[in-house]
Motif scaffolding. Structure first.
Motif, PDB file in Angstrom:
ATOM      1  N   VAL A 265       0.846  -1.198   0.000  1.00 19.04           N
ATOM      2  CA  VAL A 265       0.000   0.000   0.000  1.00 19.04           C
ATOM      3  C   VAL A 265       0.881   1.249   0.000  1.00 19.04           C
TER       4      VAL A 265
ATOM      5  N   MET B 214      -4.298  -4.059  -3.256  1.00 20.31           N
ATOM      6  CA  MET B 214      -4.580  -5.233  -4.084  1.00 20.31           C
ATOM      7  C   MET B 214      -3.647  -6.404  -3.826  1.00 20.31           C
TER       8      MET B 214
ATOM      9  N   VAL C 259     -13.000  -7.933  -1.766  1.00 22.61           N
ATOM     10  CA  VAL C 259     -12.896  -6.707  -2.566  1.00 22.61           C
ATOM     11  C   VAL C 259     -13.810  -5.620  -2.001  1.00 22.61           C
TER      12      VAL C 259
ATOM     13  N   MET D 131     -12.173  -4.232   1.000  1.00 20.72           N
ATOM     14  CA  MET D 131     -11.011  -3.438   0.599  1.00 20.72           C
ATOM     15  C   MET D 131     -11.456  -2.055   0.122  1.00 20.72           C
TER      16      MET D 131
ATOM     17  N   PHE E 163      -8.933   2.183   0.305  1.00 23.37           N
ATOM     18  CA  PHE E 163      -7.713   2.013  -0.487  1.00 23.37           C
ATOM     19  C   PHE E 163      -7.994   2.423  -1.930  1.00 23.37           C
ATOM     20  N   GLY E 164      -6.929   2.740  -2.658  1.00 17.75           N
ATOM     21  CA  GLY E 164      -7.089   3.114  -4.061  1.00 17.75           C
ATOM     22  C   GLY E 164      -7.252   1.883  -4.936  1.00 17.75           C
ATOM     23  N   SER E 165      -7.340   2.111  -6.240  1.00 21.19           N
ATOM     24  CA  SER E 165      -7.494   0.976  -7.151  1.00 21.19           C
ATOM     25  C   SER E 165      -6.139   0.605  -7.733  1.00 21.19           C
ATOM     26  N   CYS E 166      -6.079  -0.569  -8.318  1.00 23.71           N
ATOM     27  CA  CYS E 166      -4.818  -1.056  -8.879  1.00 23.71           C
ATOM     28  C   CYS E 166      -4.659  -0.548 -10.299  1.00 23.71           C
TER      29      CYS E 166
ATOM     30  N   ILE F 285      -2.692 -10.982  -8.266  1.00 27.76           N
ATOM     31  CA  ILE F 285      -3.682  -9.930  -8.521  1.00 27.76           C
ATOM     32  C   ILE F 285      -4.546 -10.323  -9.718  1.00 27.76           C
TER      33      ILE F 285
ATOM     34  N   LEU G  23      -7.048 -12.716  -8.541  1.00 32.72           N
ATOM     35  CA  LEU G  23      -8.170 -12.082  -7.831  1.00 32.72           C
ATOM     36  C   LEU G  23      -9.137 -11.461  -8.842  1.00 32.72           C
TER      37      LEU G  23
ATOM     38  N   ASN H   3      -8.155   7.298  -6.277  1.00 32.76           N
ATOM     39  CA  ASN H   3      -6.753   7.009  -5.990  1.00 32.76           C
ATOM     40  C   ASN H   3      -6.038   8.201  -5.352  1.00 32.76           C
TER      41      ASN H   3
ATOM     42  N   ALA I 257      -6.943   8.371  -1.835  1.00 32.60           N
ATOM     43  CA  ALA I 257      -6.343   7.314  -1.020  1.00 32.60           C
ATOM     44  C   ALA I 257      -4.924   7.676  -0.590  1.00 32.60           C
TER      45      ALA I 257
END
Lengths: 637, 257, 225
Positions: free
Chosen positions: B166, B175, B203, B206, B211-214, B233, B236, C85, C88
């Motif tokens: 993270v 992720m 998910v 999460m 948290f942000g996205s991947c 990942i 997932l 994002n 975050a």
């Protein structure tokens, strides 16, 4: 105080079964009326909290870490024993039981150890079902290895991270209960005292480490799963925050403390490199399967290891113990290393180290094979020392690793205080004077998954608890004491740091009460500890405030308890005038320098009862009655 | 050797933090990075200044508690190494070292370098487990697991939950952590019953944790002290797609009690 | 929660949208490029192709609306994810460059915005004719719209061509990460295939760059006139 181990009657093999048949049960609908506090979230604590919540009890679990997954069980490398006999090599419950009793140098309670061996098989089933990725054979069956000199292959493992994987299994089971709302998890919350009302443990007083808030929690039973006290030596393989506070607070509230002098030293640790050293790192004992241990024959020899010819080397383990050689048991290998270093033949900075040499193994098997077997350990060694173990011999030295002593508990795992249960490394029960490799994980999970959920129910069903809330005056009183103590630590503002006191205590304990002990050294330690404690309370410098995260304050509180506990440890070591397992008294050894037990005088558990500040605690003895096994002398010649 | 430290000091989550410079003198190359900080702290206390708060426990790279961004890289940027296992021999005399906490909305700073990672626990609470209670287990060897499967599950299970993934991600995405748990349990036969429901719920938890996205930059894999692969990942992503197609979300919503 | 709302509400669902719309747009980019490369075959094939495209207005507008929807979803989702994002990670590190992340992966969003601006210009340039209305009035011998001549005229401005080439470089960067990333996002990647997917992704990015840039370059170099 009366020590009643409450061992069920009947033949050894049937005691546990009989106990479970005869124990009283709590009606399922009534279980949620019972509040249980579990302190600690390692293997024992997490497995107990999860299992109790699954049964329907109202559970609160506390840990001082930011997450229960950080507990130090996570660092166990080697594996977990179980009497599955998957290898068809003659293992059985009885053999595991016998090996554990013998390994503990006949200082453990037979009935508890037999039960441990019995439930060991269930532990593996449970862990596999939870998704612990144990090592497998190509055919898909579970793999085993032999460990710690056992003659059968009964150790289950997950690479070098068995403790981590088992803990994650228990942690996930616990988190599942938290998610379902059946267990309340309180991380970053440290137990600072036990609350006893009418002779029963009825709750705890805690400090929230992030906010400094002091709070009370009431319950019908308190379970301590707070690990061992190895950090009384400052340098050990334990994690930095491991401490004795919970069990020592319980001791001061009336729970007898048993066998504190049984401490285990592990022979293969990376040596101390300087005064700044903050902890010691263990390397798996498996290294001794292929490495040869030696020191120079002469103490004047300062040549680099590679330039010392064979003739000038002393492979002292092979010399002294021709049949076991480099695989001699932990305590024996450790003491032998200390002996050669005391003679001035130690290597590395400070002369506190011996060589563990793989040159012969590399010559015999090739570097590739050695890399496959121990690659990760060599990497770890290089990361810490900056040296390449393939090219130059590794240096190792013994370090404190595990403590067999702990709160005295009966067969139910209940202490001398009603309603206070103690499980895992925090109790004294199963390892006697010395623990075998891969048995700590087994005991922690046995207590948490399979023993406590039964015995705690029996306690609730067979005794009477009045409802008590955390607003009871005893809680207020204890809270005030806790606050006063914290305030006192913060107000001293002396000239020495907490760490410097801890270092000094640790050095004193290691020198006088470490691998080998004698009357003179122990008496000296008993003189010096109170003086150090006094200086601590006059001259320690704890900065910051109590109302926020304050790591110095946390450390100071834990050290304050170590400074009292150290005295108890030395007193126990002085009183036990024999050598057994991890407790080696120089006055009591055979002609060959082996531990000399005295079964006539010391076949008992020492349980110490607190008598008040600066008063010598009283020793109670629980005789060790062996119905099944005959006491013999260990020999590894 | 002597180094200059530029350390993030922050009294608590409500007070804004700032960088403060300290001199670390007479540092020995064999010291670990955290031992160097211990020394600095001893000096600070002697001068009457509050020591730098930082997390650590096992100091052997397995508990996952230590967490510091060193010169912009979580754990300092040595392959497979947590900051507690980073040693001062990797630095030079006169170096200037910037030390910061993990930075993410989901990991608020508690003090100085200490952050609150309970968001990870909340994810595991949602479905990071196999639902089996004590006593329900069948005989261990009745479940046959091919060695390669067990090894891959172990690769994923090696995660220590430190949060470096993270911290390294420009989006503060979790992720890799979530994918590792999903793969650990989803690869094993024991975990099949809940596989898609688990992926779906993990998910959801999460996302709720903030948290942000991947965006597949792979920074997480590069800093992971256990070298966990981003291929988990993809796994997932795959499991989650199947979960959507199967309607596992409805199933998860209706069975939550 | 139903699957459909989860598709839109979850970050993973949004990534599927990104991957699938991205795949659609990438398909268009490739087809569009192949069609345009007929420029090198001379006016006749290109102008005939242009008439063919416009011969079925229903299909044409269907395709245009489809593309518009893809662009809209691709950009909307990207904006939503990017805002999330940024939220975050509100506080940046002392050193802002993320560790070991490629330049392409770090600039995906900004590159995407630049590409959107390019597309708007490109439409104004050759489709709507805002830039130079006379382009749409060009007729060839068969009285068809002379797309060939329009393209040559359009690219004979060095500044315009340079802008096109620069934008194709951005597109190259965008695709070199985006194509591989789409495979990862829909879960179509593992350790063995990852190397190849990423390699092919970069190659495709370069191919699109070379293919598209060859046209303005050829015009500037006087190869096409």
């Amino acid at each position: 105080m009366k020590l009643d181990p409450k061992i069920p009657s009947g033949p050894l093999q049937q005691k546990w079964e009989r106990y479970r048949l005869e124990m009283k049960l709590v009606n399922p609908a009534n279980k949620r009326k019972f509040d249980v506090i579990v302190v600690g979230s390692g293997l024992a604590g997490a497995s107990a909290a999860a299992s109790l919540a699954e049964l329907g009890y109202n559970v609160k679990c506390f840990c001082f870490h930011d997450s229960p997954r950080r507990a130090h069980s996570i660092a166990a490398q080697g594996g977990i024993n179980a009497a599955k006999n998957y290898q068809n090599d003659g293992d059985s419950i009885y053999r595991l039981f016998y090996d554990t009793i013998k390994g503990g140098d006949f200082r453990a309670r037979e009935a508890n150890v037999y039960r441990l061996a019995q439930v060991s098989v269930n532990i593996i089933d449970q862990c596999v079902a939870q998704g612990v990725p144990f090592a497998r054979e190509y055919g898909g069956a579970l793999a085993n290895r032999s460990f710690g000199g056992a003659q059968v292959s009964r150790t289950f493992y997950a690479r070098g991270q068995t403790g981590q994987q088992l803990l994650i299994g228990a942690y996930q089971a616990l988190q599942r209960q938290v998610g379902l709302g059946r267990c309340q998890m309180l991380p970053m919350t440290e137990m600072l005292d036990l609350v006893v009302i009418d002779g029963q443990a009825r709750g705890i007083v805690t400090r929230n480490l992030a906010t400094g808030e002091i709070a009370s929690h009431a319950a019908d039973a308190v379970v301590l799963a707070t690990g061992g006290y190895g950090n009384v030596f400052y340098l050990s393989t334990n994690a930095k925050t491991c401490n004795v506070t919970a069990t020592f607070r319980a001791f001061k509230r009336g729970a007898a403390f048993a066998n504190p002098c049984y401490t285990q030293i592990h022979p293969t640790c990376i040596p101390v490199s300087g005064d700044y050293q903050s902890k010691l790192t263990l390397m798996s004992e498996s290294l001794r399967n292929d490495g040869r241990v030696w020191v120079p024959k002469s103490k004047e020899d300062t040549r680099p290891p590679n330039q010392i010819p064979e003739a000038d080397r002393d492979y002292y383990l092979e010399r002294k113990y021709p049949s076991y050689g480099n695989l001699a048991p932990r305590d024996i290998a450790s003491r032998a290393a200390k002996e050669v270093c005391d003679e001035g033949r130690g290597v590395g900075p400070g002369g506190k180290g011996v060589y563990l040499d793989f040159a012969h193994a590399i010559g015999r098997l090739g570097e590739k094979e050695i890399r496959e077997r121990y690659g990760n350990l060599f990497e770890m060694y290089e990361r810490i020392t900056g040296e390449d173990g393939y090219k130059t011999p590794m240096r190792i030295y013994p370090a404190v690793h595990y403590t067999m002593g702990g709160t005295w508990v009966d067969y139910n795992l209940m202490s001398t205080l009603d309603g206070l249960f103690v499980i895992g490394e925090a109790n004294f029960s199963d390892h006697g004077a010395n623990r075998l490799g891969a048995s700590a994980l087994m005991q922690g999970l046995a207590d948490g998954y399979f023993v406590l959920p039964n015995t705690l129910g029996n306690y609730f069903a067979s005794s009477k608890q009045s409802k008590i809330s955390h607003s009871h005056s005893e809680f207020r009183k204890t809270e005030d004491e806790v606050k006063a103590r914290l305030q006192r630590l913060l107000s001293i503002r002396g000239r020495r740091t907490v760490n410097s006191f801890h270092r000094e205590l640790g050095k004193l304990m290691w020198d006088k009460c470490g691998m080998a002990r004698n009357e003179k050294g122990l008496s000296e330690a008993l003189q010096r500890i109170p003086a150090l404690r006094q200086e601590f309370w006059e001259n320690v410098n704890v900065l910051g405030e109590g109302g926020e995260l304050n790591q110095s304050l946390e450390h100071a509180g834990r050290l304050a308890d170590f400074l009292e506990f150290a005295e108890l440890l030395c007193l126990d070591a002085l009183t036990r005038a024999e050598s057994c397992g991890g407790h080696f008294r120089e006055e009591f050894q055979t002609e060959d320098g082996e531990a000399l037990r005295s079964d006539e005088r010391f076949a008992f558990v020492s349980a110490w009862e607190y008598q008040g500040p600066d008063t010598r605690p009283v020793l109670h003895k629980e005789p060790l009655v062996y119905e099944e096994v005959k006491m013999t002398q260990r020999s590894y010649k | 050797m002597n180094v200059t430290l530029r350390v993030w000091r922050q009294k608590n989550s409500k007070t804004p933090g700032r960088f403060v410079e300290y001199q670390a003198k007479n540092i020995i190359p064999d010291m670990s990075f955290l031992e160097m900080l211990d020394v600095v702290n001893e000096d600070l206390i002697a001068r009457g200044e509050e020591p730098i708060a930082f997390d650590s426990d096992c100091r052997e790279g397995i508990c996952g508690k230590c967490s510091a961004v060193v010169n912009g890289v979580p754990h300092g940027g040595h392959r497979g190494t947590t900051v507690c296992q980073l040693h001062m021999r990797h630095f030079k005399d006169g170096d200037r070292i910037v030390i910061e906490p993990w930075r993410a909305t989901a990991f608020p700073v508690i003090k100085d370098l200490v952050v609150d990672r309970s968001a990870f626990d909340r994810i595991i609470q949602a479905s990071g487990f196999i639902s089996v209670s004590t006593g329900q287990a069948p005989e261990a060897n009745s479940i046959s697991i091919p060695r390669v499967v067990a090894e891959r599950a172990m690769d994923a299970a090696a995660c220590i939950g430190c949060g470096a993934c993270v911290a390294a991600c420009k989006n503060a995405s979790a992720m890799l952590f979530v994918a590792a748990k999903n793969a650990h349990l989803g690869l094993l036969p024991q975990g099949q019953a809940e596989r898609y429901r688990r992926a779906f719920t993990l998910v959801k938890a999460m996302d709720e944790a903030g948290f942000g996205s991947c965006t597949n930059t792979n920074s997480c894999e590069a800093v992971c002290p256990k070298e966990i692969s981003v291929e988990f990942i993809a796994r997932l992503n795959r499991d989650y797609a199947v979960a959507l197609l199967r309607g596992s979300g409805r199933e998860a919503a209706s069975s939550a009690d | 929660m139903t699957s459909f709302s989860a598709l839109y509400d979850s970050t993973l669902g949004k990534k599927y949208i990104m991957a699938l719309t991205g795949a659609g747009l990438f398909g268009f980019v490739v087809v569009h490029m192949l069609g345009n490369l007929q420029l090198f075959l001379g006016p006749e094939p290109l102008n005939r192709y242009a008439v063919f495209l416009k011969s079925k207005p229903g299909l044409l507008w269907g395709a245009r609306l489809g593309l518009l929807l893809l662009v809209f979803l691709h950009i909307l989702t990207a904006v939503q994810l990017t805002l999330r994002n940024r939220a975050a990670r509100p506080e940046k590190y002392d050193r802002s460059k993320p560790y070991r992340a490629s330049y392409a992966s770090r600039t995906l969003f900004l590159g995407g915005l630049a590409l959107f601006a390019f597309v708007v210009y490109h439409l104004m340039h050759f489709t709507v004719g805002t830039v130079d209305p006379s382009y749409l009035k060009l007729r060839d011998a068969a009285n068809r719209h002379d797309v060939y001549r329009m393209t040559i005229l359009g690219f004979s401005h060095p500044g315009v061509s340079a802008f096109y080439i620069a934008c194709m470089a951005v597109l190259c960067l965008h695709l070199s990460h985006g194509v591989g990333s789409a495979f990862q996002s829909i879960g179509f990647k593992n350790k063995q295939t990852a190397v190849w997917i990423d390699r092919v992704s970069k190659i495709l990015g370069v191919v699109v760059f070379l293919g598209n840039s060859s046209m303005p370059l050829a015009v500037l170099a006087g190869i096409l006139r």
